[in-house]
Design a protein around this motif. Structure first.
Motif, short mmCIF file in Angstrom:
data_model
loop_
_atom_site.label_atom_id
_atom_site.label_comp_id
_atom_site.label_asym_id
_atom_site.label_seq_id
_atom_site.Cartn_x
_atom_site.Cartn_y
_atom_site.Cartn_z
N ASN A 65 -6.59 10.31 -7.19
CA ASN A 65 -7.02 10.78 -5.88
C ASN A 65 -7.99 9.79 -5.23
O ASN A 65 -7.90 9.52 -4.03
N LEU A 66 -8.89 9.23 -6.04
CA LEU A 66 -9.85 8.26 -5.53
C LEU A 66 -9.15 6.99 -5.05
O LEU A 66 -9.44 6.47 -3.97
N ILE A 67 -8.21 6.51 -5.83
CA ILE A 67 -7.45 5.31 -5.45
C ILE A 67 -6.65 5.57 -4.18
O ILE A 67 -6.64 4.75 -3.26
N GLY A 68 -5.98 6.72 -4.13
CA GLY A 68 -5.18 7.05 -2.96
C GLY A 68 -6.01 7.16 -1.70
O GLY A 68 -5.65 6.65 -0.64
N SER A 69 -7.16 7.82 -1.81
CA SER A 69 -8.02 7.95 -0.62
C SER A 69 -8.60 6.60 -0.20
O SER A 69 -8.78 6.33 0.99
N SER A 70 -8.88 5.73 -1.16
CA SER A 70 -9.38 4.38 -0.82
C SER A 70 -8.33 3.57 -0.08
O SER A 70 -8.64 2.89 0.91
N ILE A 71 -7.10 3.65 -0.53
CA ILE A 71 -6.02 2.92 0.14
C ILE A 71 -5.79 3.48 1.54
O ILE A 71 -5.60 2.74 2.50
N LYS A 72 -5.82 4.80 1.66
CA LYS A 72 -5.60 5.43 2.98
C LYS A 72 -6.70 5.06 3.96
O LYS A 72 -6.44 4.88 5.15
N ARG A 73 -7.95 4.91 3.47
CA ARG A 73 -9.06 4.53 4.34
C ARG A 73 -8.91 3.13 4.90
O ARG A 73 -9.44 2.81 5.95
N LEU A 74 -8.20 2.27 4.17
CA LEU A 74 -7.99 0.90 4.65
C LEU A 74 -7.22 0.87 5.96
O LEU A 74 -7.39 -0.05 6.77
N SER A 128 0.83 -1.21 0.00
CA SER A 128 0.00 0.00 0.00
C SER A 128 0.86 1.25 0.00
O SER A 128 0.58 2.21 -0.73
N LEU A 129 1.91 1.25 0.81
CA LEU A 129 2.81 2.41 0.86
C LEU A 129 3.50 2.63 -0.48
O LEU A 129 3.58 3.76 -0.96
N LYS A 130 3.97 1.55 -1.10
CA LYS A 130 4.61 1.68 -2.41
C LYS A 130 3.62 2.19 -3.45
O LYS A 130 3.96 3.02 -4.30
N THR A 131 2.39 1.70 -3.38
CA THR A 131 1.36 2.15 -4.31
C THR A 131 1.06 3.63 -4.11
O THR A 131 0.95 4.39 -5.08
N LEU A 132 0.93 4.05 -2.86
CA LEU A 132 0.67 5.46 -2.58
C LEU A 132 1.81 6.35 -3.05
O LEU A 132 1.58 7.44 -3.59
N ASN A 133 3.04 5.90 -2.85
CA ASN A 133 4.20 6.67 -3.33
C ASN A 133 4.19 6.78 -4.85
O ASN A 133 4.49 7.84 -5.40
N SER A 134 3.85 5.69 -5.53
CA SER A 134 3.77 5.73 -6.99
C SER A 134 2.67 6.68 -7.46
O SER A 134 2.85 7.44 -8.42
N ILE A 135 1.53 6.64 -6.78
CA ILE A 135 0.41 7.52 -7.13
C ILE A 135 0.82 8.98 -6.95
O ILE A 135 0.53 9.83 -7.80
N GLU A 136 1.49 9.28 -5.85
CA GLU A 136 1.92 10.65 -5.59
C GLU A 136 2.91 11.14 -6.66
O GLU A 136 2.82 12.28 -7.12
N SER A 137 3.84 10.27 -7.05
CA SER A 137 4.80 10.70 -8.08
C SER A 137 4.12 10.91 -9.43
O SER A 137 4.46 11.85 -10.16
N ILE A 138 3.14 10.09 -9.76
CA ILE A 138 2.41 10.27 -11.02
C ILE A 138 1.60 11.56 -10.97
O ILE A 138 1.56 12.32 -11.95
N LYS A 139 0.97 11.82 -9.82
CA LYS A 139 0.19 13.06 -9.69
C LYS A 139 1.09 14.28 -9.81
O LYS A 139 0.70 15.28 -10.43
N LYS A 140 2.29 14.22 -9.24
CA LYS A 140 3.22 15.36 -9.35
C LYS A 140 3.59 15.60 -10.80
O LYS A 140 3.65 16.75 -11.25
N LYS A 141 3.85 14.54 -11.55
CA LYS A 141 4.20 14.69 -12.96
C LYS A 141 3.05 15.29 -13.75
O LYS A 141 3.25 16.12 -14.64
N LEU A 142 1.83 14.84 -13.44
CA LEU A 142 0.67 15.35 -14.17
C LEU A 142 0.33 16.79 -13.81
O LEU A 142 -0.14 17.55 -14.65
N THR A 143 0.58 17.19 -12.55
CA THR A 143 0.23 18.55 -12.13
C THR A 143 1.31 19.57 -12.45
O THR A 143 1.09 20.76 -12.29
N GLN A 144 2.47 19.13 -12.90
CA GLN A 144 3.52 20.07 -13.28
C GLN A 144 3.11 20.85 -14.52
O GLN A 144 3.46 22.02 -14.68
N ASP A 145 2.38 20.19 -15.41
CA ASP A 145 1.91 20.87 -16.62
C ASP A 145 0.69 21.72 -16.24
O ASP A 145 -0.28 21.23 -15.69
#
Length: 128
Positions: free
Chosen positions: A117-126, A85-102
């Motif tokens: 954001n939906l996937i990240g919040s679902s994982i965090k709720r677990l 879950s932690l690795k997945t959240l880190n990957s999601i955050e890095s992808i979001k950073k790349k997408l929000t740079q533009d």
């Protein structure tokens, strides 16, 4: 958590993951050998049969080892899921950073960011 305990859990989780990856690779090789003979419409040779038998024996040995060590597997499964879950959240955050740079957001990139954001919040709720 104590550093030695954490390191021990990391080692056990790594061994479990490696065992699962090896088992998947062995299974894929055995299936590939059988499918190649079927697809090519060639008779299977004695050597190929022996190879498949050895692969299946290895797969059965790995399966038996998991059954023998199922107590350890049960104790570390929570840690393993948390680690993924932690690795997945880190990957999601890095992808979001790349997408929000533009600064120019297209509809598809906004949809992707919303899905992340939906996937990240679902994982965090677990883990709450």
């Amino acid at each position: 958590m104590d550093g030695a305990v954490h390191a021990g859990l990391e080692k056990v989780c790594g061994l479990i993951i490696n065992g699962l990856v090896i088992a998947k690779n062995i299974y894929s090789m055995a299936i590939m050998i059988m499918n190649m003979h079927y697809t090519l419409a060639k008779p299977i040779t004695k050597n190929s049969v022996l190879c498949c038998i050895e692969l299946l024996q290895l797969l059965k040995t790995i399966e038996c080892m998991f059954y023998e060590k199922e107590e350890v597997f049960a104790m570390t499964s929570s840690h393993l899921i948390q680690q993924f879950s932690l690795k997945t959240l880190n990957s999601i955050e890095s992808i979001k950073k790349k997408l929000t740079q533009d600064k120019k957001y297209s509809d598809s990139s906004l949809d992707i960011i919303a899905a992340l954001n939906l996937i990240g919040s679902s994982i965090k709720r677990l883990w709450k």
